[in-house]
Write an enzyme that holds these catalytic residues in place. Structure first.
Site, PDB file in Angstrom:
ATOM      1  N   GLU A   1       0.542  -1.252  -0.184  1.00  0.00           N
ATOM      2  CA  GLU A   1       0.154  -0.025   0.443  1.00  0.00           C
ATOM      3  C   GLU A   1       0.893   1.159  -0.173  1.00  0.00           C
ATOM      4  OE1 GLU A   1      -3.713   1.903   3.012  1.00  0.00           O
ATOM      5  OE2 GLU A   1      -2.965  -0.276   3.396  1.00  0.00           O
TER       6      GLU A   1
ATOM      7  N   LYS B   1      -8.428  -0.583   0.634  1.00  0.00           N
ATOM      8  CA  LYS B   1      -9.883  -0.845   1.436  1.00  0.00           C
ATOM      9  C   LYS B   1     -10.645  -1.901   0.343  1.00  0.00           C
ATOM     10  CE  LYS B   1      -9.255   0.036   5.195  1.00  0.00           C
ATOM     11  NZ  LYS B   1      -9.092  -0.812   6.474  1.00  0.00           N
TER      12      LYS B   1
END
Length: 357
Positions: free
Chosen positions: A153, A169
């Site tokens: 990420e 997410k």
């Protein structure tokens, strides 16, 4: 005595010859190449290295990393405590205090041979068993920083005045596992990241080039969005630099919740140990070129040499909790995120390939 020399490894570069260590983020807008580790709780370590050169990930050397036994790992929150925490967050959501909060737990295991434990050797195993786009190492034993990350990420990428974030997410074993809840979770965090960047970027410059794209990573898939903005002016002219950028966006929105301030209060009440570099920011900054790349410190191991009972290896795992969360499913997500990485660190995983950048 643990006396391995300071070093950092990111993006095919190896940094040695430590010149300076500071906790002042303004240094990242000065000169030189810096390795950066920001703990979730706010501790910042910036290390400037004098020798930075291309160097591929280290080869796996049999026996160089001796990890914990597979059954030695313990969790800061067990299954009952974690699922109770999910239910408590849903109560906060029902009361209108928060829309989403990330609930995390820290896994720990004693190191069988602490004196020989080298996070760069663990990095080699991760590079072959779980390739990741933002993988890296920072080894600063004298400053209490020994981190190996396989993060998928992007927290912040800076190229001149352009800043990009890539919040994750939504997690499943396959794309078919992703639910409406996962998409809603992602959109909420995109709004939060837009707001954070909007606090420091030029008015009207923040955009979302990509929303809820599906990315495959070793053993799982994620929903990933891209948020981008432009920093105003030069820092020397009163504009924004790394100090302002970190001040506006840290800790990363994807590992806190929305609204961030409410989520942080809930996290503090429910989690029993500090997250440390897990969920913080880990990466590099080239101040001379005005570039940098910090990952969100997920899929991250660190050595805690001050741990009660002796030096320990730690690893964090967690999940974003919304009104649509099922406590058992969220627990299972944290298990999924941890399983492959813990097996690699304990020497029980056979590499299956992955997603290098």
């Amino acid at each position: 005595m643990h006396d391995l020399p300071p070093m950092a490894r990111f993006g095919g570069l190896l940094a040695t010859d430590l010149r300076d260590v500071t906790s002042d983020p303004a240094a990242l807008d000065s000169t030189g190449w810096w390795a950066v580790v920001a703990d979730f709780e706010g501790r910042l370590v910036c290390a400037r290295f004098g020798d930075v050169r291309p160097d591929p990930a280290p080869a796996v050397a049999p026996g160089r990393w001796r990890g914990p036994a597979p059954d030695a790992w313990t969790s800061s929150l067990d299954r009952a405590a974690y699922t109770a925490g999910v239910r408590r967050i849903r109560e906060h959501i029902a009361a209108g205090e928060v829309y989403q909060a990330n609930l995390c737990r820290v896994m720990s295991a004693p190191l069988p041979d602490p004196g020989a434990a080298d996070v760069d050797a663990l990095t080699a195993l991760l590079a072959h068993g779980n390739p990741a786009p933002y993988a890296g190492t920072v080894r600063l034993p004298a400053h209490g920083v020994e981190v190996a990350t396989a993060s998928p990420e992007l927290y912040l990428r800076r190229t001149g005045r352009t800043v990009t974030s890539g919040p994750i997410k939504g997690t499943g074993r396959t794309a078919e596992d992703l639910l409406e809840k996962d998409h809603a979770e992602n959109v909420m965090i995109v709004d939060l990241v837009r707001n954070d960047l909007g606090r420091v970027c030029a008015t009207g410059s923040v955009t979302v080039p990509e929303l809820c794209a599906i990315e495959a990573h070793p053993g799982l898939v994620h929903l990933v969005s891209t948020v981008r903005g432009e920093l105003p002016a030069d820092p020397r002219g009163g504009g924004a630099g790394w100090t302002e950028l970190l001040g506006a966006t840290f800790p990363p929105g994807s590992v806190t919740g929305a609204p961030k301030a409410s989520a942080l209060r809930i996290i503090e009440a429910l989690e029993t140990v500090p997250r440390g570099p897990y969920c913080g920011g880990i990466g590099w900054v080239d101040a001379d070129r005005g570039t940098g790349e910090l990952a969100v410190g997920i899929r991250t191991f660190w050595i805690d040499r001050q741990a009660t009972g002796g030096p320990a290896l730690r690893f964090g795992t967690g999940a974003g909790i919304t009104w649509g969360s099922d406590p058992e499913r969220e627990w299972a997500e944290t298990e999924l995120k941890a399983a492959r990485l813990l097996a690699i660190a304990s020497g029980t995983h056979q590499p299956l390939g992955g997603t290098p950048r």
